[in-house]
Design a protein around this motif. Structure first.
Motif, mmCIF file in Angstrom:
data_model
loop_
_atom_site.group_PDB
_atom_site.id
_atom_site.type_symbol
_atom_site.label_atom_id
_atom_site.label_comp_id
_atom_site.label_asym_id
_atom_site.label_seq_id
_atom_site.Cartn_x
_atom_site.Cartn_y
_atom_site.Cartn_z
ATOM 1 N N ARG A 22 -43.135 40.541 -7.035
ATOM 2 C CA ARG A 22 -42.893 41.623 -7.949
ATOM 3 C C ARG A 22 -43.271 41.631 -9.263
ATOM 4 O O ARG A 22 -43.834 42.514 -9.981
ATOM 5 C CB ARG A 22 -41.446 42.280 -7.936
ATOM 6 N N THR A 23 -43.443 40.375 -9.856
ATOM 7 C CA THR A 23 -44.038 40.021 -11.112
ATOM 8 C C THR A 23 -45.016 39.305 -11.160
ATOM 9 O O THR A 23 -45.230 38.320 -10.294
ATOM 10 C CB THR A 23 -42.858 39.540 -12.151
ATOM 11 N N LYS A 28 -42.522 36.088 -18.268
ATOM 12 C CA LYS A 28 -40.906 35.692 -18.215
ATOM 13 C C LYS A 28 -40.342 37.000 -18.300
ATOM 14 O O LYS A 28 -40.888 37.919 -19.035
ATOM 15 C CB LYS A 28 -40.768 34.783 -19.444
ATOM 16 N N GLU A 29 -39.147 37.259 -17.942
ATOM 17 C CA GLU A 29 -38.433 38.281 -18.014
ATOM 18 C C GLU A 29 -37.698 38.203 -19.351
ATOM 19 O O GLU A 29 -37.392 37.243 -19.841
ATOM 20 C CB GLU A 29 -37.182 38.417 -16.928
#
Length: 83
Positions: A22-23, A28-29
């Protein structure tokens, strides 16, 4: 025979395809916001109560108490002492 063909079609359609992330790799979140209530520090302006100090007893006081309780219970306390 009809059910067998339907089952085979079901199995072919249900085969898992490789999932895409999904990323994007390397991103980085964002970190979440900290809680407004801090649990690791005491509230400002408060100090913990002092710990209770136990009275110190001397060896003579301990021996006297032991003899008193032994006499009260009717136990021969002389067997606990060296001759």
């Amino acid at each position: 025979m009809r059910y067998l063909k339907k089952f085979e079609k079901f199995i072919e359609a249900a085969s898992p395809s490789p999932a895409k992330p999904r990323t994007k790799p390397g991103t980085k979140e964002n970190p979440s916001r900290p809680s407004p209530i801090r649990r690791d520090k005491p509230a400002p302006g408060t100090e913990p109560a002092p710990k209770a100090e136990l009275p110190k007893a001397s060896a003579d006081e301990v021996a006297d108490k032991f003899i008193e309780l032994a006499k009260k219970e009717g136990v021969d306390f002389k067997k606990y002492f060296d001759k």
